[in-house]
Design a protein around this motif. Structure first.
Motif, mmCIF file in Angstrom:
data_model
loop_
_atom_site.group_PDB
_atom_site.id
_atom_site.type_symbol
_atom_site.label_atom_id
_atom_site.label_comp_id
_atom_site.label_asym_id
_atom_site.label_seq_id
_atom_site.Cartn_x
_atom_site.Cartn_y
_atom_site.Cartn_z
ATOM 1 N N HIS A 265 0.809 -1.215 0.000
ATOM 2 C CA HIS A 265 0.000 0.000 0.000
ATOM 3 C C HIS A 265 0.845 1.269 0.000
ATOM 4 O O HIS A 265 0.296 2.375 0.120
ATOM 5 C CB HIS A 265 -0.950 -0.015 1.196
ATOM 6 C CG HIS A 265 -1.792 -1.253 1.257
ATOM 7 N ND1 HIS A 265 -2.775 -1.530 0.324
ATOM 8 C CD2 HIS A 265 -1.757 -2.319 2.106
ATOM 9 C CE1 HIS A 265 -3.327 -2.709 0.615
ATOM 10 N NE2 HIS A 265 -2.725 -3.199 1.678
ATOM 11 N N CYS A 266 2.151 1.122 -0.158
ATOM 12 C CA CYS A 266 2.985 2.296 -0.398
ATOM 13 C C CYS A 266 2.623 2.889 -1.760
ATOM 14 O O CYS A 266 1.943 2.256 -2.557
ATOM 15 C CB CYS A 266 4.467 1.912 -0.385
ATOM 16 S SG CYS A 266 5.142 1.538 1.251
ATOM 17 N N SER A 267 3.092 4.094 -2.011
ATOM 18 C CA SER A 267 2.784 4.770 -3.275
ATOM 19 C C SER A 267 4.058 5.240 -3.957
ATOM 20 O O SER A 267 5.026 5.626 -3.288
ATOM 21 C CB SER A 267 1.871 5.978 -3.023
ATOM 22 O OG SER A 267 0.652 5.584 -2.440
ATOM 23 N N TYR A 268 4.047 5.218 -5.283
ATOM 24 C CA TYR A 268 5.171 5.760 -6.044
ATOM 25 C C TYR A 268 5.140 7.287 -6.002
ATOM 26 O O TYR A 268 4.066 7.900 -5.933
ATOM 27 C CB TYR A 268 5.113 5.269 -7.492
ATOM 28 C CG TYR A 268 5.430 3.799 -7.636
ATOM 29 C CD1 TYR A 268 6.748 3.344 -7.542
ATOM 30 C CD2 TYR A 268 4.418 2.868 -7.828
ATOM 31 C CE1 TYR A 268 7.036 1.997 -7.650
ATOM 32 C CE2 TYR A 268 4.702 1.519 -7.942
ATOM 33 C CZ TYR A 268 6.021 1.086 -7.853
ATOM 34 O OH TYR A 268 6.316 -0.250 -7.951
ATOM 35 N N GLU A 312 -2.590 -7.356 -3.120
ATOM 36 C CA GLU A 312 -1.949 -6.329 -3.893
ATOM 37 C C GLU A 312 -2.458 -4.935 -3.515
ATOM 38 O O GLU A 312 -3.588 -4.783 -3.031
ATOM 39 C CB GLU A 312 -2.172 -6.569 -5.391
ATOM 40 C CG GLU A 312 -1.456 -7.784 -5.927
ATOM 41 C CD GLU A 312 -1.575 -7.900 -7.436
ATOM 42 O OE1 GLU A 312 -2.422 -7.183 -8.010
ATOM 43 O OE2 GLU A 312 -0.823 -8.688 -8.025
ATOM 44 N N GLY A 313 -1.607 -3.952 -3.770
ATOM 45 C CA GLY A 313 -1.985 -2.581 -3.527
ATOM 46 C C GLY A 313 -1.433 -1.700 -4.620
ATOM 47 O O GLY A 313 -1.243 -2.138 -5.754
ATOM 48 N N SER A 314 -1.097 -0.469 -4.279
ATOM 49 C CA SER A 314 -0.667 0.515 -5.274
ATOM 50 C C SER A 314 0.719 0.234 -5.843
ATOM 51 O O SER A 314 1.111 0.824 -6.854
ATOM 52 C CB SER A 314 -0.702 1.924 -4.667
ATOM 53 O OG SER A 314 -0.017 1.958 -3.420
ATOM 54 N N LEU A 315 1.508 -0.653 -5.234
ATOM 55 C CA LEU A 315 2.830 -0.969 -5.754
ATOM 56 C C LEU A 315 2.815 -2.129 -6.755
ATOM 57 O O LEU A 315 3.847 -2.448 -7.337
ATOM 58 C CB LEU A 315 3.791 -1.325 -4.615
ATOM 59 C CG LEU A 315 4.254 -0.186 -3.717
ATOM 60 C CD1 LEU A 315 5.310 -0.694 -2.739
ATOM 61 C CD2 LEU A 315 4.831 0.967 -4.535
#
Length: 319
Positions: A265-268, A312-315
């Motif tokens: 859930h981290c973000s670029y 899965e998340g934003s990564l």
């Protein structure tokens, strides 16, 4: 199995219960970390877990490294690195110093999926875990150039995703590592005393600097600790921790295997205009040379990342 059962029993007995009055920033759970280990990490930015990886597994990874080194196995998208001092004389015969991005090799990537490792990793990043960056390090005997050193640096310099507190590295010694063969060197507490990503650049070393070995402006007089470890011992550390490794003054190679994990859930982030813009351009250039077509810095990370636990998340590659 016995190792995990012992930890689980201790957890069920309440030995791991942290005081509700304590505030933790750099860890999210203590299901497998003890309260003391969690407190140590919060203060110092690293913690060593003894004998976390079985010797039999390490031998399997060592055998695979030898197969790849001798050309018996080829892995797509894997980066093979060689020491600058050896490469100047005879690159084709110079020893491999590092394998990066082995996410498509089932044998080596087994390390990133080990339940014994993921149990601890989840206490730092949560239950939804992405393996973001993989390395098998084969530090060579130094030929007198001191090029086997790795400058003091922060791993976050290489990562275009945040938050930093939900990223952790697992680094496992594949043999006895000590000061003579170039063990890890850390500046305890620098993850919070510095508390930010510092500018990085290639150090001006007379013997040459290996590709992507960026470092921070660091004085040898600053406090540091040498992490001498036995085979299977694993250090988990924060991406802002200032660390490096010394010269290998022995006649043998020093091996370790590692994986950087992040919460899915981290973000670029956009690194344009930041201290990371230079590393982004350098990495994009290397990727274009390998692939034959341009690719963005963010996409290089999406290609190499793999979900290893949870959802899965934003990564993820598909997001």
């Amino acid at each position: 199995m016995a190792h995990r059962l012992a930890i689980l029993k201790r957890h069920l007995e309440g030995a791991n219960c942290a005081s509700s009055t304590e505030n933790f920033r750099y860890t999210v759970n203590n299901r497998f970390l003890t309260r003391e280990q969690r407190q140590f990490y919060e203060k110092n930015g690293f913690v060593v877990i003894p004998r976390l990886v079985d010797p039999e597994r390490l031998e399997t990874y060592r055998d695979r490294f030898e197969q790849i080194s001798m050309g018996f196995v080829k892995i797509d998208l894997m980066t093979v690195m060689r020491d600058v001092a050896y490469a100047k004389t005879n690159r084709d015969r110079s020893p491999i110093t590092k394998l990066q991005n082995f996410q498509d090799d089932a044998v080596l990537f087994d390390y990133c999926r080990l339940p014994s490792v993921l149990d601890y990793v989840s206490d730092f990043v949560g239950d939804d875990v992405m393996a973001m960056h993989t390395m098998l390090i084969n530090k060579p005997p130094d030929p007198g150039t001191l090029s086997s050193r790795h400058p003091m640096h922060q791993d976050l310099h290489y990562f275009p995703f945040r938050p930093a507190d939900r990223i952790v590295c697992s680094w496992t010694a594949m043999q006895r590592v000590h000061r003579d063969n170039g063990c890890l060197v850390v500046q305890p507490g620098s993850h919070q005393t510095v508390g930010r990503l510092l500018p990085h650049d290639y150090p001006k070393w007379e013997g040459g600097v290996n590709k992507m070995y960026h470092g921070v402006d660091y004085s040898p007089d600053m406090p540091r600790l040498h992490l001498e470890m036995n085979a299977g011992d694993t250090v988990l550390f924060h991406p802002l921790l200032i660390h490096g490794s010394g010269t290998n003054r022995t006649m043998g190679f020093r091996k370790a295997i590692s994986c950087h994990y992040a919460s899915s859930h981290c973000s670029y982030i956009d690194v344009k205009g930041t201290t990371q813009e230079g590393i982004a351009k350098e990495a994009e250039g290397m990727a274009k040379k390998m692939l034959g077509f341009p690719i963005s810095y963010t996409d290089t990370w999406k290609v190499r990342s793999r979900l290893v636990k949870g959802v899965e998340g934003s990564l993820s590659q598909s997001s």
